[in-house]
Scaffold this active site. Structure first.
Site, PDB file in Angstrom:
ATOM      1  N   LYS A   1      -5.707   2.902  -3.181  1.00 55.57           N
ATOM      2  CA  LYS A   1      -5.741   4.200  -4.089  1.00 55.57           C
ATOM      3  C   LYS A   1      -6.033   3.788  -5.438  1.00 55.57           C
ATOM      4  CE  LYS A   1      -0.476   4.090  -4.323  1.00 55.57           C
ATOM      5  NZ  LYS A   1       0.267   3.521  -3.376  1.00 55.57           N
TER       6      LYS A   1
ATOM      7  N   SER B   1       4.009  -2.573  -8.582  1.00 60.66           N
ATOM      8  CA  SER B   1       3.509  -1.352  -8.562  1.00 60.66           C
ATOM      9  C   SER B   1       4.186  -0.227  -9.549  1.00 60.66           C
ATOM     10  CB  SER B   1       3.403  -0.735  -7.069  1.00 60.66           C
ATOM     11  OG  SER B   1       2.507   0.333  -7.130  1.00 60.66           O
ATOM     12  N   HIS B   2       4.740   0.954  -9.024  1.00 60.78           N
ATOM     13  CA  HIS B   2       5.310   1.674  -9.689  1.00 60.78           C
ATOM     14  C   HIS B   2       6.775   1.261 -10.228  1.00 60.78           C
ATOM     15  CE1 HIS B   2       6.182   2.453  -5.594  1.00 60.78           C
ATOM     16  NE2 HIS B   2       7.067   2.917  -5.952  1.00 60.78           N
TER      17      HIS B   2
ATOM     18  N   ASP C   1       0.308  -0.456 -11.785  1.00 62.57           N
ATOM     19  CA  ASP C   1      -0.786  -1.309 -11.371  1.00 62.57           C
ATOM     20  C   ASP C   1      -2.061  -0.458 -11.354  1.00 62.57           C
ATOM     21  OD1 ASP C   1       0.231  -0.001  -9.032  1.00 62.57           O
ATOM     22  OD2 ASP C   1      -0.361  -1.439  -7.866  1.00 62.57           O
TER      23      ASP C   1
ATOM     24  N   ASP D   1      -2.859   2.303  -9.439  1.00 59.90           N
ATOM     25  CA  ASP D   1      -3.337   3.118  -8.475  1.00 59.90           C
ATOM     26  C   ASP D   1      -2.840   4.557  -8.043  1.00 59.90           C
ATOM     27  OD1 ASP D   1      -0.952   2.225  -7.778  1.00 59.90           O
ATOM     28  OD2 ASP D   1      -1.471   1.193  -5.747  1.00 59.90           O
ATOM     29  N   ARG D   2      -1.761   4.999  -8.759  1.00 58.02           N
ATOM     30  CA  ARG D   2      -1.337   6.238  -8.829  1.00 58.02           C
ATOM     31  C   ARG D   2      -1.981   7.112  -9.826  1.00 58.02           C
ATOM     32  NH1 ARG D   2       4.619   6.228  -6.528  1.00 58.02           N
ATOM     33  NH2 ARG D   2       4.408   4.675  -4.963  1.00 58.02           N
TER      34      ARG D   2
ATOM     35  N   ASP E   1       0.239   4.616 -12.805  1.00 54.50           N
ATOM     36  CA  ASP E   1       1.615   3.882 -12.658  1.00 54.50           C
ATOM     37  C   ASP E   1       1.158   2.542 -13.136  1.00 54.50           C
ATOM     38  OD1 ASP E   1      -0.002   2.948 -10.624  1.00 54.50           O
ATOM     39  OD2 ASP E   1       1.831   2.548  -9.224  1.00 54.50           O
TER      40      ASP E   1
END
Ligand code: VG1
Ligand code: CO
Length: 540
Positions: A376, A113-114, A279, A281-282, A277
């Site tokens: 998200k 992710s992030h 992937d 989602d943010r 981010d």
């Protein structure tokens, strides 16, 4: 095709994050490490024979190697079909979209992710179940149990699969379908938002930047914002996904996306900027010399739902993580809809969406989305803002100021204390929990504690009970929330979330407005005494 059973020994430190695994790359690339996790997952869910999974990643370092390993293990374990994004890449929201559209049994997204990428960064796997969202803590625990006793895994001896051409192929008895990573996701966005009004906005010269942070959403941004909606060429910055994200920490916040913040606070700032981010989602939203706090963003989107075609006929309730500010609750009250408060982690929203209790949800950690998928969604949030701007003709700042004028402003920041010894952090939280009730009624630095309690969530759908974080409420609508991070890979991170409500004064500097409460938070939890830190390592 020859199925091989490879002997393996469990790794003792294979404890996972929630809904999958997240580790240092150097840990993941140890022999059999990834295989142990994947086989344990397959075994924990009753095998994958005759199942269909979506498999892809955010393109970070080891994505290419891991995906080939997993493809071969899936074939050896009798998987019926794998749906894979071209070149092995899908954003997390696109993966959820494709999983739901194809009624797949599960999804694996190769991402941390992030967290940073590259050989010295992190790698991970997010596991989604057939509802399109990350698996429950119970499933995570079952996978973890398997990793402790695993003795072998199954794979096949075969050359690597070519992932570059869209279309169908087979590997042994398993079907592999390579899909366009953007097409279905774009279609979904077109069905939610008013693309025509956003096209007009760009045609009239609205100056916009989307920063993909050298991560997975670069190609999505180019296609959606530039090619379809007509934002001018070059609007998408850092658009080429790189295995190490070009050295960036792909977490779109004021600290790690400082380059974008600097641009937006300069004299030639565009009208609006959004960032995603690793992937996808943010999201972070910025206006000209203006930052929208993620907690406010969720509340503002909710307050403006009527401008969006897919929601204009009404929304169910909303939900936020306990750590997220209470701004959205004030909107929910005004709209006369329910506002649920859940533990941190997107999976906690999914039951509420599956049962039509909520439409929108969000977390302070730059995550916002709706029930269109079960993750998200960074680009969705940016399109939502663009749609409101296009429909109202107002700027990001004006939309936010109008919102404050209506509901008051909830000043909000998260303060992180990083790299704490795990035992010290656990003890701090345990002792703080013990002491909570003794704070009630006392005044610290002029703030009087009205209530102090652990956050305990009773899932209204499955009846599960989760304890996540400690809350201290003060008279006047101020609040402190403490919790330990579940996604870090360096010791423990203590997160201290602080909000302060002001009905009339909207122009305070958030850091200055919240420092007195931060000092209280440090005293109550004895942070300096226990960790040696007299200030947070990161403020976002
Ligand atoms: C963090 C955030 C949380 C988010 C999670 C996954 O978790 O605080 O809100 O859901 O990351 O985000 P923690 O436990 O470290 O606070 V992502 O973009 O990594 O899927
Ligand atoms: Co993410």
């Amino acid at each position: 095709m020859q199925i091989q059973t490879i002997a393996t020994t469990p790794y003792t430190d294979q404890k996972m994050g929630t809904a999958g695994i997240r580790k240092k790359v150097k840990t993941i690339i140890q022999p059999n490490y990834l295989e142990n996790f994947v086989q344990s997952l397959f075994d924990a869910i009753g095998g994958v024979k005759d199942k269909t999974f979506v498999l892809s990643g955010d393109g970070r370092y080891y994505n290419d190697v891991a995906i080939q390993k997993i493809i071969k293990m899936a074939a050896a374990n009798g998987m019926k079909k794998l749906i894979i994004g071209q070149n092995g890449m899908l954003s997390t929201p696109a993966s959820s979209c494709i999983l739901l559209k194809n009624h797949a049994d599960g999804g694996l997204t190769l991402t941390a992710s992030h967290n940073p990428g590259g050989i010295n960064g992190d790698f991970g796997i997010k596991y989604a179940t057939s509802n399109g969202g990350q698996c429950s803590s119970q499933v995570s625990a079952e996978i973890y149990e398997k990793t402790k006793t695993i003795t072998s895994y199954k794979t096949i001896d075969a050359p690597d699969v070519n992932l570059s051409n869209i279309g169908s192929q087979t590997l042994g008895d398993m079907q592999i379908e390579i899909v366009d990573p953007i097409k279905d996701y774009l279609l979904m966005m077109e069905n939610i938002f008013d693309f025509e009004v956003i096209k007009k906005l760009f045609a009239n010269g609205f100056d916009f930047v989307f920063d993909a942070m050298n991560a997975v959403t670069g190609p999505y941004g180019i296609k959606i914002f530039e090619e379809v909606l007509g934002a001018k060429k070059g609007s998408v910055h850092q658009a080429v996904p790189m295995p190490d994200f070009g050295g960036l920490h792909p977490d779109p916040n004021l600290v790690y996306a400082k380059h974008l913040v600097d641009l937006m606070y300069s004299d030639n700032a565009p009208d609006m900027a959004g960032a995603n981010d690793g992937d996808g989602d943010r999201n972070m939203i910025l206006g000209k010399k203006f930052f929208v706090s993620p907690s406010d963003s969720l509340a503002i989107l909710t307050d403006n739902y009527k401008y969006i075609p897919a929601y204009k006929n009404g929304i169910f309730g909303v939900a936020k993580s306990a750590a997220t500010s209470t701004a959205v609750c004030r909107v929910a009250k005004a709209l006369n809809i329910n506002c649920y408060e859940v533990p941190t982690g997107w999976k906690n929203f999914c039951n509420l969406m599956d049962t039509n209790r909520i439409t929108f949800c969000g977390e302070e950690s730059f995550g916002t989305s709706s029930s269109h998928i079960r993750e998200k969604d960074g680009i969705w949030a940016i399109l939502f803002w663009l749609n409101i701007i296009a429909a109202t003709g107002k700027s990001v700042e004006q939309i936010t100021r109008d919102f404050w004028a209506k509901y008051g402003r909830t000043y909000y920041l998260r303060f992180d204390f990083d790299g704490i010894d795990t035992a010290v952090a656990d003890q701090l939280m345990a002792d703080l929990e013990q002491n909570l009730s003794s704070f009630e009624g006392k005044t610290y630095n002029t703030y009087k504690v009205s209530e102090a309690k652990p956050f305990i969530y009773h899932d209204v759908v499955d009846g599960s009970v989760t304890k996540n974080g400690l809350l201290v409420y003060f008279e006047g609508g101020h609040r402190i929330c403490y919790r330990l991070s579940g996604t870090g890979t360096n010791g423990a991170t203590l997160r201290v979330y602080i909000e302060s409500y002001d009905k009339d004064n909207f122009d305070k500097n958030p850091v200055e407005a919240l420092t007195p409460l931060l000092n209280v938070a440090m005293i109550l939890a004895e942070i300096e005494k226990r960790t040696g830190k007299n200030k947070p390592d990161l403020t976002t």
